[in-house]
Design an enzyme around this catalytic site. Sequence first.
Site, PDB file in Angstrom:
ATOM      1  N   ARG A 182      65.972 105.810  75.846  1.00  0.00           N
ATOM      2  CA  ARG A 182      64.946 106.704  75.269  1.00  0.00           C
ATOM      3  C   ARG A 182      63.706 106.841  76.144  1.00  0.00           C
ATOM      4  NH1 ARG A 182      66.891 104.554  70.339  1.00  0.00           N
ATOM      5  NH2 ARG A 182      68.274 106.129  69.439  1.00  0.00           N
ATOM      6  N   LYS A 223      58.418 118.790  84.640  1.00  0.00           N
ATOM      7  CA  LYS A 223      59.752 119.315  84.277  1.00  0.00           C
ATOM      8  C   LYS A 223      60.817 118.448  84.951  1.00  0.00           C
ATOM      9  CE  LYS A 223      59.047 124.269  83.582  1.00  0.00           C
ATOM     10  NZ  LYS A 223      59.368 125.614  84.107  1.00  0.00           N
ATOM     11  N   GLU A 259      57.045 128.645  97.661  1.00  0.00           N
ATOM     12  CA  GLU A 259      56.274 128.306  96.455  1.00  0.00           C
ATOM     13  C   GLU A 259      54.772 128.337  96.758  1.00  0.00           C
ATOM     14  OE1 GLU A 259      57.865 128.171  93.708  1.00  0.00           O
ATOM     15  OE2 GLU A 259      59.867 127.377  94.082  1.00  0.00           O
ATOM     16  N   LYS A 307      49.084 124.405  91.176  1.00  0.00           N
ATOM     17  CA  LYS A 307      50.186 124.121  90.238  1.00  0.00           C
ATOM     18  C   LYS A 307      49.701 123.181  89.137  1.00  0.00           C
ATOM     19  CE  LYS A 307      54.630 123.087  88.923  1.00  0.00           C
ATOM     20  NZ  LYS A 307      55.998 122.806  89.172  1.00  0.00           N
ATOM     21  N   GLU A 355      54.902 125.516  78.808  1.00  0.00           N
ATOM     22  CA  GLU A 355      55.255 126.893  79.164  1.00  0.00           C
ATOM     23  C   GLU A 355      55.270 127.843  77.971  1.00  0.00           C
ATOM     24  OE1 GLU A 355      58.016 127.031  82.513  1.00  0.00           O
ATOM     25  OE2 GLU A 355      58.828 128.885  81.686  1.00  0.00           O
ATOM     26  N   ARG A 407      51.659 129.047  82.022  1.00  0.00           N
ATOM     27  CA  ARG A 407      52.594 128.405  82.972  1.00  0.00           C
ATOM     28  C   ARG A 407      53.687 129.375  83.426  1.00  0.00           C
ATOM     29  NH1 ARG A 407      54.923 122.239  83.022  1.00  0.00           N
ATOM     30  NH2 ARG A 407      56.170 122.501  84.881  1.00  0.00           N
ATOM     31  N   ASN A 416      56.612 131.436  87.205  1.00  0.00           N
ATOM     32  CA  ASN A 416      57.960 132.007  87.274  1.00  0.00           C
ATOM     33  C   ASN A 416      58.023 133.276  88.120  1.00  0.00           C
ATOM     34  OD1 ASN A 416      58.890 129.997  85.625  1.00  0.00           O
ATOM     35  ND2 ASN A 416      58.598 131.177  83.737  1.00  0.00           N
ATOM     36  N   HIS A 461      61.035 134.230  90.173  1.00  0.00           N
ATOM     37  CA  HIS A 461      62.123 133.331  89.773  1.00  0.00           C
ATOM     38  C   HIS A 461      63.155 133.978  88.857  1.00  0.00           C
ATOM     39  CE1 HIS A 461      59.717 130.326  91.716  1.00  0.00           C
ATOM     40  NE2 HIS A 461      60.561 129.359  91.425  1.00  0.00           N
ATOM     41  N   HIS A 513      66.229 133.141  90.837  1.00  0.00           N
ATOM     42  CA  HIS A 513      67.200 132.173  90.309  1.00  0.00           C
ATOM     43  C   HIS A 513      68.600 132.785  90.224  1.00  0.00           C
ATOM     44  CE1 HIS A 513      64.588 128.879  88.248  1.00  0.00           C
ATOM     45  NE2 HIS A 513      65.008 128.501  89.429  1.00  0.00           N
ATOM     46  N   HIS A 566      66.420 127.095  97.714  1.00  0.00           N
ATOM     47  CA  HIS A 566      65.656 127.595  96.562  1.00  0.00           C
ATOM     48  C   HIS A 566      64.582 128.591  97.029  1.00  0.00           C
ATOM     49  CE1 HIS A 566      63.811 127.565  92.610  1.00  0.00           C
ATOM     50  NE2 HIS A 566      62.655 127.262  93.158  1.00  0.00           N
TER      51      HIS A 566
HETATM   52  N1  LIG Z   1      60.813 120.415  88.278  1.00  0.00           N
HETATM   53  C1  LIG Z   1      60.223 121.455  88.815  1.00  0.00           C
HETATM   54  O1  LIG Z   1      59.157 121.880  88.382  1.00  0.00           O
HETATM   55  C2  LIG Z   1      60.864 122.132  89.992  1.00  0.00           C
HETATM   56  C3  LIG Z   1      60.133 123.082  90.706  1.00  0.00           C
HETATM   57  C4  LIG Z   1      60.716 123.656  91.817  1.00  0.00           C
HETATM   58  C5  LIG Z   1      61.997 123.308  92.202  1.00  0.00           C
HETATM   59  N2  LIG Z   1      62.689 122.385  91.481  1.00  0.00           N
HETATM   60  C6  LIG Z   1      64.046 122.009  91.877  1.00  0.00           C
HETATM   61  O2  LIG Z   1      63.995 121.370  93.148  1.00  0.00           O
HETATM   62  C7  LIG Z   1      65.257 121.513  93.785  1.00  0.00           C
HETATM   63  C8  LIG Z   1      65.065 121.890  95.217  1.00  0.00           C
HETATM   64  O3  LIG Z   1      64.271 120.910  95.847  1.00  0.00           O
HETATM   65  P1  LIG Z   1      64.359 120.642  97.421  1.00  0.00           P
HETATM   66  O4  LIG Z   1      64.295 121.919  98.144  1.00  0.00           O
HETATM   67  O5  LIG Z   1      63.385 119.586  97.738  1.00  0.00           O
HETATM   68  O6  LIG Z   1      65.875 120.171  97.589  1.00  0.00           O
HETATM   69  P2  LIG Z   1      66.584 118.807  97.965  1.00  0.00           P
HETATM   70  O7  LIG Z   1      66.098 117.674  97.160  1.00  0.00           O
HETATM   71  O8  LIG Z   1      68.033 119.098  97.931  1.00  0.00           O
HETATM   72  O9  LIG Z   1      66.137 118.555  99.485  1.00  0.00           O
HETATM   73  C9  LIG Z   1      66.546 119.451 100.483  1.00  0.00           C
HETATM   74  C10 LIG Z   1      67.264 118.713 101.632  1.00  0.00           C
HETATM   75  O10 LIG Z   1      66.308 117.992 102.398  1.00  0.00           O
HETATM   76  C11 LIG Z   1      66.751 116.635 102.561  1.00  0.00           C
HETATM   77  N3  LIG Z   1      65.558 115.827 102.718  1.00  0.00           N
HETATM   78  C12 LIG Z   1      64.669 115.457 101.758  1.00  0.00           C
HETATM   79  N4  LIG Z   1      63.622 114.848 102.314  1.00  0.00           N
HETATM   80  C13 LIG Z   1      63.833 114.803 103.636  1.00  0.00           C
HETATM   81  C14 LIG Z   1      63.091 114.318 104.741  1.00  0.00           C
HETATM   82  N5  LIG Z   1      61.868 113.801 104.579  1.00  0.00           N
HETATM   83  N6  LIG Z   1      63.619 114.441 105.973  1.00  0.00           N
HETATM   84  C15 LIG Z   1      64.833 115.030 106.158  1.00  0.00           C
HETATM   85  N7  LIG Z   1      65.571 115.522 105.165  1.00  0.00           N
HETATM   86  C16 LIG Z   1      65.076 115.414 103.908  1.00  0.00           C
HETATM   87  C17 LIG Z   1      67.557 116.374 101.322  1.00  0.00           C
HETATM   88  O11 LIG Z   1      68.443 115.291 101.522  1.00  0.00           O
HETATM   89  C18 LIG Z   1      68.286 117.690 101.163  1.00  0.00           C
HETATM   90  O12 LIG Z   1      69.394 117.738 102.020  1.00  0.00           O
HETATM   91  C19 LIG Z   1      66.019 122.550  93.004  1.00  0.00           C
HETATM   92  O13 LIG Z   1      67.016 121.901  92.247  1.00  0.00           O
HETATM   93  C20 LIG Z   1      64.972 123.153  92.084  1.00  0.00           C
HETATM   94  O14 LIG Z   1      65.515 123.612  90.870  1.00  0.00           O
HETATM   95  C21 LIG Z   1      62.139 121.797  90.387  1.00  0.00           C
HETATM   96 ZN   LIG Z   2      60.717 127.537  92.389  1.00  0.00          ZN
END
Ligand SMILES: NC(=O)c1ccc[n+]([C@@H]2O[C@H](COP(=O)([O-])OP(=O)(O)OC[C@H]3O[C@@H](n4cnc5c(N)ncnc54)[C@H](O)[C@@H]3O)[C@@H](O)[C@H]2O)c1
Ligand SMILES: [Zn+2]
Length: 352
Positions: free
Chosen positions: A114, A136, A178, A214, A224, A228, A232, A235, A239, A255
Amino acid sequence: MNTIQSDNYPIYFENSIDELANFVKQGHYSRFFILTDENTAEHCLPLVKSKIEDQDNFDIIEINAGEESKDIDFCIGVWKMLIDFGADRKSLLINLGGGVISDLGGFAASTFKRGIDFVHVPTTLLSQVDASVGGKTGIDIDSIKNIIGTFTQPKAVFIELGFLDTLPPRQILSGLAEMLKHGLIQDAAYWHQLKASDLTKPSAELVHRSVAIKNKITIEDPHEKGIRKALNFGHTIGHAVETWSLINDKDHLSHGEAIAIGMICEAYLAHKKTNLPAGDLQEITATLNSLYPRYTIEESSFDTLFEYMKKDKKNQSGNINCTLLTNIGVCNIDNICTEAELRDSLLYYINL
Ligand SMILES: NC(=O)c1ccc[n+]([C@@H]2O[C@H](COP(=O)([O-])OP(=O)(O)OC[C@H]3O[C@@H](n4cnc5c(N)ncnc54)[C@H](O)[C@@H]3O)[C@@H](O)[C@H]2O)c1
Ligand SMILES: [Zn+2]
């Protein structure tokens, strides 16, 4: 760079890994667990480990890198590892990675027994300026992004810009989308500052400014219900394109690459629906088009894209909802868009 205070938690920008070490050494936790993927285990974990050498009450949980890991099977894997390692309610999960790690780890922690405490150590630009802030958490099902999740705040966020040194340029561009969005929705001066900067390696000041934007928006509207939704922008279409690419492309869009396409299309919608001036549309289109590679979208995929948009959890009563700009730096939430309008906006992108 000043620490930013969020909704009851700090976001550190300086000596952040020392701050993380202090945090775990304070003794509030029975054990702690560091969630990594194979890349952050290689590039980021050594620094973290070097600061906690004197600690023996932690374990590492490593998953495969990539969006494909952000699903229920990997989440069950994390839960099982926590059980096997003897995690209790006084345990802490440290999410050391990009948005996949922070979304999956945040979700796993917020539901384990939990809810146990977690912190984020974002290691991609995208996770530093976006995913680690705002509470999120989530996982995907059948490539429907973030369809299962919670709103749960971390106990702290530790931003170490040095981690970006090993990040591939394509991942920098992903996070940059972003940052550009933050300027477009809320801060025209920031948008112009970004355009004038060396965007191959965003400065600490720029990262800090994005986090501040942000953070301000998400503190005002954590769940949201209103403002907030500004975040989007780009997006709704982005998306859908991202989902399409995840399913159909071997080397799928990041992304940010998908969101850049979404922002061009939605800027076009804004020009048509919320009077975004033609000059602003041109400026946005030219800037994004010069930064991001072109992506082929076939007209035959439109119906599938609309299906994805309809499944988007941002919708209400089956209507497709977009955040649109009225000017660069000013946005307007809750604009219902018809399929015909969305089609035109996709054609605008295709015909650039
Ligand atoms: N929660 C939220 O508010 C929110 C907002 C935006 C995006 N997201 C989510 O985030 C995700 C995308 O995040 P991302 O782009 O960071 O993707 P990711 O976590 O897949 O990282 C991208 C790549 O970079 C590599 N990597 C990470 N750090 C590294 C470093 N320091 N050096 C070398 N390689 C490294 C990872 O292993 C991966 O291969 C999506 O799933 C998206 O939906 C969430
Ligand atoms: Zn985004």
